[in-house]
Design an enzyme around this catalytic site. Structure first.
Site, mmCIF file in Angstrom:
data_model
loop_
_atom_site.group_PDB
_atom_site.id
_atom_site.type_symbol
_atom_site.label_atom_id
_atom_site.label_comp_id
_atom_site.label_asym_id
_atom_site.label_seq_id
_atom_site.Cartn_x
_atom_site.Cartn_y
_atom_site.Cartn_z
ATOM 1 N N PHE A 1 0.804 -1.216 0.000
ATOM 2 C CA PHE A 1 0.000 0.000 0.000
ATOM 3 C C PHE A 1 0.835 1.261 0.000
ATOM 4 O O PHE A 1 1.771 1.408 0.801
ATOM 5 C CB PHE A 1 -0.868 0.072 1.266
ATOM 6 C CG PHE A 1 -2.069 -0.818 1.249
ATOM 7 C CD1 PHE A 1 -3.217 -0.455 0.561
ATOM 8 C CD2 PHE A 1 -2.058 -2.017 1.939
ATOM 9 C CE1 PHE A 1 -4.333 -1.272 0.559
ATOM 10 C CE2 PHE A 1 -3.168 -2.843 1.947
ATOM 11 C CZ PHE A 1 -4.307 -2.476 1.254
ATOM 12 N N ASP A 2 0.452 2.203 -0.844
ATOM 13 C CA ASP A 2 0.724 3.590 -0.543
ATOM 14 C C ASP A 2 -0.208 3.955 0.601
ATOM 15 O O ASP A 2 -1.312 3.429 0.697
ATOM 16 C CB ASP A 2 0.443 4.458 -1.769
ATOM 17 C CG ASP A 2 0.502 5.927 -1.434
ATOM 18 O OD1 ASP A 2 1.525 6.364 -0.889
ATOM 19 O OD2 ASP A 2 -0.485 6.626 -1.695
ATOM 20 N N CYS A 3 0.204 4.854 1.465
ATOM 21 C CA CYS A 3 -0.618 5.223 2.617
ATOM 22 C C CYS A 3 -1.373 6.525 2.403
ATOM 23 O O CYS A 3 -2.598 6.580 2.510
ATOM 24 C CB CYS A 3 0.261 5.322 3.870
ATOM 25 S SG CYS A 3 -0.658 5.747 5.359
ATOM 26 N N TYR A 4 -0.644 7.592 2.060
ATOM 27 C CA TYR A 4 -1.214 8.933 2.036
ATOM 28 C C TYR A 4 -1.901 9.205 0.698
ATOM 29 O O TYR A 4 -1.260 9.206 -0.347
ATOM 30 C CB TYR A 4 -0.135 9.961 2.357
ATOM 31 C CG TYR A 4 0.413 9.696 3.743
ATOM 32 C CD1 TYR A 4 -0.228 10.204 4.865
ATOM 33 C CD2 TYR A 4 1.512 8.877 3.926
ATOM 34 C CE1 TYR A 4 0.226 9.923 6.135
ATOM 35 C CE2 TYR A 4 1.983 8.582 5.200
ATOM 36 C CZ TYR A 4 1.329 9.105 6.302
ATOM 37 O OH TYR A 4 1.774 8.805 7.560
#
Length: 240
Positions: free
Chosen positions: A11-14
């Site tokens: 995952f990318d988070c932001y």
């Protein structure tokens, strides 16, 4: 290709799990309230994207919470507004206040039952700790820009992640890279031959918001408007 073909979601988070655009707009309110004209939300986010991307190129090893104060300074200069060093620092610390999207926690709890969950984020470790607390899940691995010494979309970040996942028994074919940003994530995922899932959080908005334009549209294997929609599709596959 099915969601159930994969062992790990990276995952990318932001922008994907944490609503960074709302966090940015709120964190910049002290500054934008002093601009002598009305700025739209997207004007703020697009200007932020330009200065952030530029600064990440110039200072790739700088921690994100130390990079954002420079972005604040550049925005103040562009908009002709006075600022203080304390305001700049406060903005860098504001990452810890950025909210999770409403569906992130429940989605991650469900997905944790079926996948290894991995973070590949343009953030520093201290700031991510606060975001992780908001997401309420234990990730199987966390790789940050601070760890890699560079920012996505640099290939260095993806090389770092893939190298570190090998001892965990996770190879390219096992990974579905799951992210909102076409610029930071799906373009590099294409270069590395990773399957990708676009969480299209901005599906009801124009433009690219807080991310730069990706150039040519990257290939994506799955598209969902939310994490909740991803969970629904996975459940349907299992019940199919």
């Amino acid at each position: 290709m099915k969601l159930t073909d994969f062992k790990a979601l990276t995952f990318d988070c932001y922008g994907t799990l944490i609503d960074w655009e709302s966090g940015m707009v709120e964190g910049l309110r002290t500054l934008t309230s002093r601009v002598d004209r009305s700025l739209t939300r997207d004007e703020i986010l697009q200007a932020h994207a330009r200065h952030e991307s530029s600064q990440q190129t110039w200072t790739p090893a700088k921690r994100y919470q130390d990079l954002l104060p420079i972005v604040y300074k550049r925005l103040a200069e562009e908009w002709g507004v006075s600022f203080t060093s304390e305001e700049c620092s406060d903005y860098g610390r504001s990452i810890k206040n950025w909210p999770a999207f409403p569906d992130s926690v429940d989605a991650l709890r469900y997905l944790k039952e079926h996948f290894k969950l991995v973070i590949l984020s343009n953030v520093d470790n201290d700031s991510f700790k606060s975001s992780n607390d908001r997401l309420q899940v234990e990730f199987d691995a966390i790789y940050t820009a601070e760890d890699a010494g560079s920012y996505k979309p640099s290939d260095r970040n993806f090389n770092y992640m893939l190298e570190k996942l090998k001892p965990l028994g996770i190879g390219k074919a096992d990974i579905l890279h799951t992210a909102e940003s076409l610029f930071h994530d799906h373009g590099p995922a294409n270069r590395f031959g990773l399957a990708s899932c676009w969480i299209y959080r901005r599906h009801d908005k124009k433009g690219f918001g807080a991310t730069m334009k990706p150039g040519d549209m990257p290939k994506v294997d799955f598209t969902f408007n939310s994490m909740a929609d991803l969970v629904t599709a996975h459940r349907q596959e299992l019940n199919g």
